[in-house]
Structures are given as C-alpha cells and as structure tokens.
Write an enzyme that holds these catalytic residues in place. Structure first.
Site, PDB file in Angstrom:
ATOM      1  N   TYR A 133      42.140  46.386  26.201  1.00  0.00           N
ATOM      2  CA  TYR A 133      40.840  45.886  26.667  1.00  0.00           C
ATOM      3  C   TYR A 133      39.805  47.018  26.639  1.00  0.00           C
ATOM      4  O   TYR A 133      38.787  46.932  25.979  1.00  0.00           O
ATOM      5  CB  TYR A 133      40.921  45.349  28.105  1.00  0.00           C
ATOM      6  CG  TYR A 133      41.736  44.084  28.291  1.00  0.00           C
ATOM      7  CD1 TYR A 133      42.172  43.338  27.210  1.00  0.00           C
ATOM      8  CD2 TYR A 133      42.049  43.638  29.573  1.00  0.00           C
ATOM      9  CE1 TYR A 133      42.921  42.170  27.398  1.00  0.00           C
ATOM     10  CE2 TYR A 133      42.782  42.470  29.768  1.00  0.00           C
ATOM     11  CZ  TYR A 133      43.223  41.745  28.687  1.00  0.00           C
ATOM     12  OH  TYR A 133      43.949  40.619  28.885  1.00  0.00           O
ATOM     13  N   SER A 166      47.866  51.555  28.477  1.00  0.00           N
ATOM     14  CA  SER A 166      49.140  51.946  29.094  1.00  0.00           C
ATOM     15  C   SER A 166      50.294  51.515  28.212  1.00  0.00           C
ATOM     16  O   SER A 166      50.278  50.412  27.644  1.00  0.00           O
ATOM     17  CB  SER A 166      49.304  51.284  30.462  1.00  0.00           C
ATOM     18  OG  SER A 166      48.293  51.708  31.326  1.00  0.00           O
ATOM     19  N   GLU A 249      46.563  39.641  37.503  1.00  0.00           N
ATOM     20  CA  GLU A 249      46.861  41.004  37.885  1.00  0.00           C
ATOM     21  C   GLU A 249      46.540  41.218  39.355  1.00  0.00           C
ATOM     22  O   GLU A 249      47.300  41.812  40.090  1.00  0.00           O
ATOM     23  CB  GLU A 249      46.088  42.015  37.050  1.00  0.00           C
ATOM     24  CG  GLU A 249      46.692  43.396  37.264  1.00  0.00           C
ATOM     25  CD  GLU A 249      45.712  44.529  37.133  1.00  0.00           C
ATOM     26  OE1 GLU A 249      44.534  44.286  36.847  1.00  0.00           O
ATOM     27  OE2 GLU A 249      46.151  45.663  37.357  1.00  0.00           O
TER      28      GLU A 249
END
Ligand SMILES: Cc1cc2nc3c(=O)[nH]c(=O)nc-3n(C[C@H](O)[C@H](O)[C@H](O)COP(=O)(O)OP(=O)(O)OC[C@H]3O[C@@H](n4cnc5c(N)ncnc54)[C@H](O)[C@@H]3O)c2cc1C
Lengths: 397, 372
Positions: A133, A166, A249
């Site tokens: 993102y 990540s 999330e």
C-alpha cells in the site's frame, strides 16, 4: 448485561482446551517475544501447529465452511483466541496478512476462481502475503498513491515503487494498490491487484529498522506484468477493498491477552529488580505505572466487549475501534519504558551484554513499538478518525 | 455474552434524559446551585414517582427491585445534565440498608426513602476520605441497657443538610457498626461544607455524645464492614456513572462550540490542536464508560468488585477532569466566564476526582487488592 457463556460455548471452550493439551507444547513455541529470526528457527513446530489447526478448521475460524473455515460465530472466535492466548500458544495460523485482511478481502470481493486459488494456501500456511500500500510519497495520505498499472491486452503492466512492505522478502504474493485511472478522482482511480513476488521486473530491497531487524522492504516494479484476472474487485474499486481490509486490521489489533502476559511478566519482574536500593515493586512511581497499565488493559478488554456486543446485536461498528488502537499505542511505548525503568541502570543493557536482564527482551521491546504505533495508521490519524467520524468535526484537508 | 443495556434500560435512559431536559435545563441548574440547599423538592417528588429513588430497593420494601446497572443508567444521565439532587446519597444509603438491615429496618427505612419522603444518607468518611475501615475514629460506646453513645466527626456526608436520617458509621469494640439516626437527634450538629462544585452538597456532622437505641444498629455489633464496604463500592460506581455522564456533557458542549467558533477563517474544530484533544477526551470517556458499566455489573454479581470499582474510578475521574479542564481551555476566554457552562463541568470534575479516593489512591488500591 450478561457475562456468562451458553452451554454450547462452554463445550466449545473445553474442546479448545483439549486441542491445546494435545497440540501445543508450551516449552516449544511461545507466542510472546517472537522476533522474525527466532520465528524462523521454530518454523517446523509452527507449521505442525498450523496443520493441526487447519485440520480442525480453526485457521480461518470465522470464514465460510466452503472455503475451509468453520463458519464460527464471534463469541466462539473470542473463546478460541482467549484460550490460545492464555496458553501462550502461537498465533492462530501463520499466513499472517493472508488471514488478517487478504483472505477476508478475497472472500468479500474475489471471483470464485480467486477464492479457490488463494484461500486454501492461506489456511494451510503454504503461501504468505505482503501488503503493498504505502509509497515514499503516500503514507497517511494513502489515496494519493502513484504506482501505476496500465492495461495491455489481458495484462496489467505495473511501474512504480512501494515501501515499508513488511515480510516482502518472505512472501510469495502481494496485495497491491495501484493507480489504474489517473484521470479519475483520488479514491476512484485505484485498483487492487494480486501479484506474485517472483514476477519478472519486481525487485525487493530490505530495509533495516532501529531494532536491528529487517522487518520490511522497498519493492520496485519495472514493467511487471500480471494477468487481468489477478485484479481483486472491479477496476477503480481498490479503495473500497482496502478500507475493508484496514477495518479488519483494526479489529484484529484489539487483542489483549498478549498485553496481559506482558503485564504479568512486568509485575513479577518488579519483585525481582532493585531500584534505589529496594525492590521496584515498593517504588511508588513504579506502582502507579503498573496499576495504570492494568486498568488500561482492562479498559481495552471491556471496550472490545462492548464492540463485540454491538456486532452480536447486528449494529455496525466502525470508527470506534480507533479507541483501542490509541490506547494500545500508548501501552506499547510504555511497556518497554516501564520495564527498562524498573531495571534502573541495567535498563540500558541489550541482550548480548553481560548482566543483561531477561535476555534483553524489554530493550528489544522498547525498540520495536513502531510496528503497532506507526504501522496501520498513526495515532494522529486515529485521532482524526475519531474527531471527524464520531464527533462530527470538520476534516482538516 | 451481552455487554450492553436492555431495551427497558435504554427506555429508562431516554426517560431520565427527557426529564432532565424539561425539568432541569441549565438555567434551572444555575438557580438551584445558587439557592440555599440546591434541593428542588417538587422535582425530587417527581423522581420518586418515576420510581428512580427505589430502583434497586427490593420490591417488598417498596422499590422496583432492579439492578445496580439501572442505577448507573439514571446516574449517568443526571451527571450529564448536572441535575442537583441527593440521588446518589439516598441510593447508596438504600444499598447499605438493604445489605445490612433486618427486615423490619428495611421496611421502616426503605419505603419512605423510595417514596421520596425521607432523605437518608450514609455518613462514613471522616478525616480519612477513602474507603478504608481504619479511617473511622467515631466511637459507639455502651451507655446503659439498650443504649449507646456516639461521638466523633463525620466529613463529606453527601447532602447531609437535606437528610432527615443519617446512617452513622462508628467503631465498637469488635469493629464497625452502622446506626440509623434522626438528624434532629440531640448532640448532632450538621454544618454545610462549601464545596468547589455548588451543584452538589455535603455536610460535616458532629456527634457530641449522641444517644442512640441499640435497635437502631443495622446488623450485628461491630460486624458491618464486609457489607458496608460493598455498599460504598456500589455508591462509588454510581458516582463514576455521574462522572462519565458529566464528561460526555462537557465533551458535547465543547465539540459543538468547536464547530461554530471561527478563527483564521475556519471553525476551530478543524485545527488538530483542538480536534485531537477532543478525540483524546472521547477515548478517555468511552473507556471510563466501559469500566463503569462493568463495575455496575460486578457489584451485583461478584463477591469482590473492589478492583473493578477502583479502575472505574481512576478512569472516570481522569476523563471528567480532562473534559472539564479542556472544556474551559478550548472555549478561550469565554470559557473562563461565569456565564459559560464549561466551568460547571470542570468543578464537578474537581469535586469528584478527590471524593472517595483520588486516581492515585485507586491505583494503589488496585495493586494492594492483588497482594502487591
Ligand atoms: C513496522 C512497520 C510496518 C509497516 N508495514 C507496512 C506494510 O506491510 N505495508 C504497507 O503498505 N505499509 C506498511 N507500513 C507503513 C505504514 O502504513 C505507514 O508508515 C503509515 O501509514 C504512516 O505513513 P508514513 O510513514 O508515510 O508517515 P507520514 O504519513 O509521512 O506521517 C509522518 C508523521 O506525520 C503525521 N501526519 C501525517 N498526516 C497527518 C495529518 N493529516 N494530521 C496530523 N498528523 C499527520 C503522522 O502521524 C506521522 O507522525 C509499515 C510501517 C511500519 C512502521
């Protein structure tokens, strides 16, 4: 108010406990303090744990049965997480981002073919996902993202860069946000693509973080081609897909069991460490901070139960979850700081040092909080969300 | 699993809110706070008629037999509107009578309390202002057959000046006892305290050899503490609910102001120095709310709710203190005026913060309860 569980729910709790007794060896893999490297060492055990969970249908516990989930209710899901947390068992499934938001996104927006292709490997931990993102110029203002994808026949051709991705070096797939229509408004020109990490023209450059680990990477796209059928949702629907993902999330962040473990560990450490010539637990300032931590965790637990009740009653929950995210960020910084403060002078010693306390665990902790504090939306952004969506104050942009 | 209120409880909440809006808007709050006793007897009678004074009083004693959750619903809405009344005082006293009293004492004390004809209040605190039995120095000594003499000074007696009956806590040889005593008893002097928040009232009660009959004792001699501490905890939860309501009221007032006050060509609520502080107050208030609601359940269902109550008080006090202080500050100079309502919430915060134990004290209490 009623804080009891039904007979069926209690029976489920017993089933979870039996499962844990059989499959979780508490000496082997503990959930807490796991950094990436030690997680890798423990991989075989973790995979066995995932497999056992998968066979039980508990990896995607709330996901529909037809995709390999259990179709479980939210109370049972809470019981499952609680019991596993109490037993300090590993995370409920290893394909972390796959489970947290890629899978739910695919279940909601994906085609049948996508569901068949992508869901089972997530559940079996055969495929890992990363999330593309953020970009160098687009962080909090995610919708300003510039990474481009142009249609060429049955393919999209991707050019641009992502950052802070990540686990990019370990993932097989990326859920990627790209701009497909530069003429459309900021939010409407975005689409979501599912991209194999071994694509030609895709390059991953790891970034070292302040704790010395390498948790994330830059990802460069040089004419990377993916077929159109790898688009998740309609063209221009990428922002909706993401909003859904980030909502997932935020709710997944509201876990408090791990925080309780930290607190218990801090309390026992307070009896062992000496500060100013007496046990840290006798220090008035330390006592205040420990109690504050406990009541904050309890507030998060109870806030979470109120949100859960809203869900059970079929009411929508939205921006309220930012409340726990903000409490959590304060806690995460304070945990490491308090632990190091209790150690006094020894608080400066890292794990490799002679005289290090508890293997330097808390020093590492105090160098790792940005994961929860910055990742997934900074505290300022959470405050904006609360002020604008819940209090109705004007947008600042 | 259900951590929310029932439809009946939501109805009760709407009823209290409507009542407060109609019968005690801010103009009326201000009239009452400037009056002698801040006590609107007609409004009190209406509150009794609606059943609020006996919400948690057992049905056979003239109440509605509901739960502490229901008391908390009413207290929160009364706090939101800053409605001056001895609601918390009598509700807490009722709890003490219900827990400690004999059937006869309950019948005698609770029915007029629920009807609003008798204002009963619990006189526990002295120089010691926290929930600690060791702080009670007032004594009850035997004085002939069937009589005792009470001597000492009670502080922070909620609405003591409006009460016709006091539940006096005193020390006997074996421990603490509670006596139901007429406020007109000889040797008993009630002096109003001048509180920082004039929408609330409290008194100092001096006992100069007050003679009381042994049968005015609630429960066995010297054995009151375990049950009395539960009543105090329940009262503290109701106070927390008032604070949560007041914090919400203050947040609302300030938020609405931030939407309309214009500076630098824009509503001040657009500036993050303003909106982020309001967001933080929202976080603190919602969290205090969760802790308070849970504590209201805990005092009815758990043997030991003290930790839950302590955490609720810690957060409620800090939420209201913050909401009150920022409320004044974010209004600018107008917030410093007597005319603006911001200071009313601020003062309520300053009052409640220290009543029944400050946040610092609650944190100590929480650790002590775990043997730490
Ligand atoms: C450990 C870690 C893992 C991550 N993993 C991923 C990942 O897997 N995939 C991914 O896509 N991204 C990931 N991120 C990126 C993360 O989502 C962004 O860092 C985050 O959204 C903030 O963006 P930024 O870093 O560009 O900071 P900026 O947006 O530049 O913000 C810098 C500072 O300005 C403040 N600020 C910005 N805008 C405003 C505003 N409107 N009002 C007030 N203050 C403002 C912020 O609060 C912050 O303090 C990760 C980040 C971290 C730290």
């Amino acid at each position: 108010m009623d804080f009891s569980f039904t007979e069926k729910e209690e029976a489920f709790r017993n089933e979870v406990r039996e499962f844990l007794a059989e499959h979780h060896d508490s000496e082997g893999v503990r959930a807490d303090g796991a950094d990436i490297e030690s997680a890798m060492d423990k991989l075989p055990k973790l995979l066995a744990w995932n497999q056992a969970l998968y066979e039980k249908g508990w990896v995607g516990f709330s996901w529909p049965r037809e995709f390999g989930g259990s179709g479980g209710g939210i109370v049972e899901q809470m019981i499952l997480k609680q019991e596993c947390g109490d037993a300090r068992a590993p995370i409920l499934g290893l394909s972390y981002m796959g489970l947290a938001w890629v899978g739910p996104g695919i279940i909601q927006y994906g085609t049948d073919a996508q569901k068949k292709r992508f869901i089972p490997p997530i559940l079996k931990a055969e495929e890992h996902w990363c999330t593309g993102y953020s970009e160098p110029g687009s962080g909090s203002d995610l919708a300003s993202l510039q990474c481009r994808a142009e249609r060429d026949g049955d393919d999209y051709v991707i050019n641009g860069q992502k950052i802070w991705t990540s686990l990019a070096m370990w993932a097989q797939w990326m859920i990627l946000l790209v701009r497909t229509d530069p003429t459309a408004s900021k939010h409407l020109g975005i689409s979501c693509l599912l991209v194999p990490m071994d694509s030609e023209g895709l390059e991953v450059r790891p970034i070292k973080a302040m704790n010395g680990e390498t948790p994330f990477a830059e990802v460069f796209f040089d004419n990377v081609r993916v077929p159109v059928e790898n688009r998740l949702g309609a063209e221009g629907q990428g922002w909706d897909v993401t909003k859904h993902a980030l909502a997932n999330e935020r709710s997944s962040i509201a876990e408090v069991t791990a925080l309780h473990h930290n607190l218990d560990d801090l309390k026992s450490m307070a009896g062992e460490c000496r500060l100013n010539g007496k046990p840290a637990i006798e220090d008035a300032g330390i006592r205040q901070r420990l109690a504050r931590m406990q009541s904050t965790i309890e507030a998060m637990r109870l806030n979470g139960l109120r949100f859960l009740t809203k869900q059970l009653r079929g009411e929508p929950i939205g921006a309220e979850t930012s409340v726990n995210k903000l409490l959590r960020t304060e806690m995460d910084v304070e945990t490491g700081r308090l632990a190091c403060d209790m150690q006094g002078g020894h608080g400066v010693l890292t794990g490799k040092s002679p005289g290090a306390v508890q293997g330097g665990r808390w020093q590492k902790n105090s160098l790792s909080w940005p994961t929860t504090v910055i990742g997934g939306g900074t505290p300022n952004i959470q405050r904006n969300v609360i002020a604008e969506r819940l209090l109705g104050l004007p947008h600042d942009s | 699993m259900d951590f929310g209120f029932s439809e009946e409880q939501e109805q009760l909440r709407r009823q209290v809110r409507r009542f407060a809006d109609e019968r005690c808007p801010m103009d009326r709050v201000r009239e009452l706070m400037d009056s002698d006793d801040a006590f609107d007897k007609q409004m009190w009678a209406s509150m009794a008629e609606l059943g609020w004074l006996g919400l948690a009083v057992p049905e056979q004693a003239g109440g509605l037999g509901l739960n502490w959750e229901d008391v908390v619903v009413v207290a929160e809405e009364l706090g939101r509107s800053l409605l001056p009344s001895p609601f918390l005082a009598v509700t807490t006293a009722a709890r003490a009578v219900d827990l400690l009293g004999s059937e006869a004492q309950k019948a005698e004390l609770l029915a007029p309390l629920a009807e609003g004809t008798s204002v009963v209040t619990l006189a526990f605190f002295e120089d010691s202002d926290v929930i600690d039995p060791d702080g009670v120095a007032t004594t009850a000594t035997a004085d002939g057959d069937g009589w005792l003499t009470l001597s000492g000074t009670k502080m922070f007696v909620p609405w003591g000046q409006s009460a016709d009956k006091l539940l006096l806590v005193a020390r006997e040889a074996d421990g603490l006892s509670v006596f139901a005593v007429d406020s007109a008893a000889e040797g008993l002097t009630v002096e109003p305290l001048q509180l920082i928040d004039t929408t609330c009232r409290a008194a100092r009660v001096s006992l100069d050899s007050v003679r009381v009959a042994a049968d005015s004792r609630l429960g066995a001699a010297g054995q009151a503490w375990p049950l009395l501490s539960r009543a105090l905890d329940a009262g503290l939860v109701a106070l927390c609910a008032e604070m949560v309501g007041a914090a919400d009221g203050s947040l609302q007032l300030t938020t609405e102001f931030a939407k309309v006050r214009q500076q630098f060509g824009s509503p001040i609520g657009r500036f993050q120095g303003v909106k982020h502080r309001l967001a933080e107050i929202y976080v603190a208030t919602e969290s205090a709310r969760s802790l308070t609601y849970y504590a209201s359940w805990a005092v009815d269902h758990l043997d030991d709710a003290a930790s839950s109550v302590a955490m609720a008080k810690e957060w409620a006090a800090e939420a209201l203190d913050r909401a009150g202080e920022e409320g004044v500050q974010l209004h600018g100079a107008i917030g410093y005026t007597w005319e603006c309502d911001a200071h009313l919430y601020y003062k309520r915060g300053r009052l409640c913060r220290n009543l029944m134990g400050s946040p610092d004290y609650q944190r100590e209490r929480l650790l002590a309860a775990q043997g730490l």
